[in-house]
Design a protein around this motif. Structure first.
Motif, PDB file in Angstrom:
ATOM      1  N   ASN A 197       1.808   6.529  -7.162  1.00  0.00           N
ATOM      2  CA  ASN A 197       0.779   7.427  -7.691  1.00  0.00           C
ATOM      3  C   ASN A 197       1.142   8.891  -7.443  1.00  0.00           C
ATOM      4  O   ASN A 197       0.921   9.742  -8.308  1.00  0.00           O
ATOM      5  N   ARG A 198       1.717   9.186  -6.290  1.00  0.00           N
ATOM      6  CA  ARG A 198       2.115  10.557  -5.981  1.00  0.00           C
ATOM      7  C   ARG A 198       3.240  11.008  -6.914  1.00  0.00           C
ATOM      8  O   ARG A 198       3.218  12.130  -7.427  1.00  0.00           O
ATOM      9  N   MET A 199       4.209  10.141  -7.150  1.00  0.00           N
ATOM     10  CA  MET A 199       5.322  10.510  -8.017  1.00  0.00           C
ATOM     11  C   MET A 199       4.857  10.756  -9.452  1.00  0.00           C
ATOM     12  O   MET A 199       5.247  11.738 -10.096  1.00  0.00           O
ATOM     13  N   LEU A 200       4.009   9.862  -9.960  1.00  0.00           N
ATOM     14  CA  LEU A 200       3.537  10.005 -11.333  1.00  0.00           C
ATOM     15  C   LEU A 200       2.669  11.257 -11.489  1.00  0.00           C
ATOM     16  O   LEU A 200       2.726  11.926 -12.529  1.00  0.00           O
ATOM     17  N   SER A 201       1.893  11.581 -10.488  1.00  0.00           N
ATOM     18  CA  SER A 201       1.069  12.788 -10.551  1.00  0.00           C
ATOM     19  C   SER A 201       1.925  14.050 -10.591  1.00  0.00           C
ATOM     20  O   SER A 201       1.575  15.030 -11.247  1.00  0.00           O
ATOM     21  N   SER A 202       3.054  14.032  -9.908  1.00  0.00           N
ATOM     22  CA  SER A 202       3.932  15.200  -9.886  1.00  0.00           C
ATOM     23  C   SER A 202       4.661  15.403 -11.204  1.00  0.00           C
ATOM     24  O   SER A 202       5.221  16.480 -11.439  1.00  0.00           O
ATOM     25  N   GLN A 203       4.646  14.390 -12.061  1.00  0.00           N
ATOM     26  CA  GLN A 203       5.346  14.475 -13.342  1.00  0.00           C
ATOM     27  C   GLN A 203       4.442  14.926 -14.484  1.00  0.00           C
ATOM     28  O   GLN A 203       4.851  14.923 -15.640  1.00  0.00           O
ATOM     29  N   GLY A 204       3.230  15.319 -14.188  1.00  0.00           N
ATOM     30  CA  GLY A 204       2.339  15.802 -15.236  1.00  0.00           C
ATOM     31  C   GLY A 204       1.475  14.694 -15.814  1.00  0.00           C
ATOM     32  O   GLY A 204       1.203  13.691 -15.161  1.00  0.00           O
ATOM     33  N   ARG A 205       1.037  14.889 -17.054  1.00  0.00           N
ATOM     34  CA  ARG A 205       0.153  13.927 -17.702  1.00  0.00           C
ATOM     35  C   ARG A 205       0.864  12.590 -17.868  1.00  0.00           C
ATOM     36  O   ARG A 205       2.014  12.525 -18.305  1.00  0.00           O
ATOM     37  N   LEU A 206       0.151  11.509 -17.541  1.00  0.00           N
ATOM     38  CA  LEU A 206       0.765  10.189 -17.566  1.00  0.00           C
ATOM     39  C   LEU A 206       1.191   9.796 -18.971  1.00  0.00           C
ATOM     40  O   LEU A 206       2.249   9.196 -19.170  1.00  0.00           O
ATOM     41  N   GLN A 207       0.376  10.139 -19.979  1.00  0.00           N
ATOM     42  CA  GLN A 207       0.702   9.737 -21.346  1.00  0.00           C
ATOM     43  C   GLN A 207       1.884  10.512 -21.917  1.00  0.00           C
ATOM     44  O   GLN A 207       2.411  10.138 -22.969  1.00  0.00           O
ATOM     45  N   SER A 208       2.298  11.588 -21.239  1.00  0.00           N
ATOM     46  CA  SER A 208       3.443  12.363 -21.706  1.00  0.00           C
ATOM     47  C   SER A 208       4.749  11.930 -21.050  1.00  0.00           C
ATOM     48  O   SER A 208       5.805  12.492 -21.357  1.00  0.00           O
ATOM     49  N   VAL A 226      -4.688   9.497 -12.231  1.00  0.00           N
ATOM     50  CA  VAL A 226      -3.657   8.474 -12.070  1.00  0.00           C
ATOM     51  C   VAL A 226      -4.117   7.535 -10.967  1.00  0.00           C
ATOM     52  O   VAL A 226      -4.327   7.946  -9.833  1.00  0.00           O
ATOM     53  N   ASP A 227      -4.306   6.275 -11.288  1.00  0.00           N
ATOM     54  CA  ASP A 227      -4.756   5.313 -10.290  1.00  0.00           C
ATOM     55  C   ASP A 227      -4.295   3.932 -10.723  1.00  0.00           C
ATOM     56  O   ASP A 227      -4.977   3.226 -11.470  1.00  0.00           O
ATOM     57  N   ILE A 228      -3.131   3.546 -10.290  1.00  0.00           N
ATOM     58  CA  ILE A 228      -2.569   2.244 -10.665  1.00  0.00           C
ATOM     59  C   ILE A 228      -3.213   1.160  -9.813  1.00  0.00           C
ATOM     60  O   ILE A 228      -3.293   1.266  -8.600  1.00  0.00           O
ATOM     61  N   ASP A 229      -3.692   0.141 -10.453  1.00  0.00           N
ATOM     62  CA  ASP A 229      -4.162  -1.021  -9.726  1.00  0.00           C
ATOM     63  C   ASP A 229      -3.804  -2.257 -10.542  1.00  0.00           C
ATOM     64  O   ASP A 229      -3.319  -2.166 -11.652  1.00  0.00           O
ATOM     65  N   PHE A 230      -4.048  -3.426  -9.969  1.00  0.00           N
ATOM     66  CA  PHE A 230      -3.657  -4.664 -10.613  1.00  0.00           C
ATOM     67  C   PHE A 230      -4.869  -5.531 -10.904  1.00  0.00           C
ATOM     68  O   PHE A 230      -4.775  -6.748 -10.996  1.00  0.00           O
ATOM     69  N   LYS A 231      -6.035  -4.890 -11.067  1.00  0.00           N
ATOM     70  CA  LYS A 231      -7.239  -5.643 -11.402  1.00  0.00           C
ATOM     71  C   LYS A 231      -7.249  -5.988 -12.888  1.00  0.00           C
ATOM     72  O   LYS A 231      -6.829  -5.200 -13.710  1.00  0.00           O
ATOM     73  N   GLU A 234       0.822  -1.209   0.000  1.00  0.00           N
ATOM     74  CA  GLU A 234       0.000   0.000   0.000  1.00  0.00           C
ATOM     75  C   GLU A 234       0.859   1.263   0.000  1.00  0.00           C
ATOM     76  O   GLU A 234       0.554   2.238  -0.696  1.00  0.00           O
ATOM     77  N   ALA A 235       1.943   1.230   0.763  1.00  0.00           N
ATOM     78  CA  ALA A 235       2.817   2.399   0.818  1.00  0.00           C
ATOM     79  C   ALA A 235       3.486   2.645  -0.535  1.00  0.00           C
ATOM     80  O   ALA A 235       3.570   3.783  -1.009  1.00  0.00           O
ATOM     81  N   SER A 236       3.958   1.576  -1.179  1.00  0.00           N
ATOM     82  CA  SER A 236       4.606   1.724  -2.483  1.00  0.00           C
ATOM     83  C   SER A 236       3.623   2.208  -3.534  1.00  0.00           C
ATOM     84  O   SER A 236       3.949   3.047  -4.385  1.00  0.00           O
ATOM     85  N   LEU A 237       2.397   1.678  -3.484  1.00  0.00           N
ATOM     86  CA  LEU A 237       1.380   2.094  -4.450  1.00  0.00           C
ATOM     87  C   LEU A 237       1.027   3.565  -4.265  1.00  0.00           C
ATOM     88  O   LEU A 237       0.876   4.308  -5.246  1.00  0.00           O
ATOM     89  N   ARG A 238       0.936   3.997  -3.020  1.00  0.00           N
ATOM     90  CA  ARG A 238       0.617   5.393  -2.738  1.00  0.00           C
ATOM     91  C   ARG A 238       1.731   6.319  -3.220  1.00  0.00           C
ATOM     92  O   ARG A 238       1.483   7.354  -3.849  1.00  0.00           O
TER      93      ARG A 238
END
Length: 234
Positions: free
Chosen positions: A83-94, A228-233, A76-80
């Motif tokens: 998501n925080r790191m990817l959000s700080s980097q702007g749009r995910l597709q970029s 941004v919401d990474i999950d493994f479903k 849970e900590a790694s997933l959180r």
């Protein structure tokens, strides 16, 4: 009015209408000059520094991650944190993403993590082999890291727009606020979809009707996507 101007040129006394026009013009010019002087005096108290502007620059960040005990996903900590790191980097597709496993647990999860990122809107991340650097592998083992997620992207660094003099804000808000315009620039920079738009102009593209219809349909059906919401479903 033409007759009044001719009378002024010949030295005759101006009419009441001319006096009103001249008085209004003088009042406007006086107010403009006063406003400019007051603003110059105010700005001089903050020095000659220019208003800070947003800066667009490439940024690469990396985050070490841990696999959950059941090995079905990240902790849970790694997933959180991911998501925080990817959000700080702007749009995910970029973003340009890569995943580096450090051990067998990391290798088993790396491809699933890449698939989860693609489902969230990212371009296909590169899954790298285990690093050959023994010192790096030892560091990962000592810290119980299983894999590392790297992101490279153009990022907008927003200026610091805090109040210049907080102690004086309630007494003298005009002086305590500081330089005006910083917050406006920061807000505009935060709303751009492509940071490169702050660096160079470009022509407007045609509207994507299919994307607009899809967004409205998801809203009406209650199928809202997180940014941004990474999950493994599956």
């Amino acid at each position: 009015m033409k007759h009044d101007v001719q009378r002024l040129e010949t030295g005759a006394a101006p009419s009441p209408g001319s006096r009103a026009c001249l008085l209004g013009l003088a009042l406007v010019m006086g107010l403009s000059a006063c406003e400019t002087s007051l603003n110059n005096m105010r700005m001089a108290s903050f020095g000659k520094d220019t208003i800070p502007s947003p800066v667009v620059e490439p940024r690469a960040v990396a985050l070490a991650l841990r696999v959950a005990e059941d090995q079905r996903g990240l902790t849970e900590a790694s997933l959180r944190e991911a998501n925080r790191m990817l959000s700080s980097q702007g749009r995910l597709q970029s973003q340009t993403l890569s995943i580096t496993p450090f051990n067998e647990r990391g290798e088993a999860l790396a491809k699933r993590l890449a698939q989860a990122l693609v489902r969230s809107g990212a371009r296909s991340p590169v899954v790298k082999p285990r690093p050959a650097d023994a010192a790096r592998l030892k560091e990962a083992k000592d810290n119980t890291w299983d894999l590392e997620l790297q992101s490279e992207a153009l990022v907008v660094s927003l200026p610091d727009c805090r109040v210049a003099r907080p102690d004086e804000l309630m007494l003298r808000p005009y002086d305590g606020m500081g330089r005006l315009g910083c917050a406006t620039r920061a807000n505009l920079a935060a709303m751009v979809s492509d940071p490169r738009d702050l660096m160079r102009p470009r022509t407007l593209d045609g509207g994507n009707g299919a994307a607009a219809v899809s967004a409205v349909t998801r809203y009406q059906e209650g199928d809202i996507r997180d940014l941004v919401d990474i999950d493994f479903k599956d």
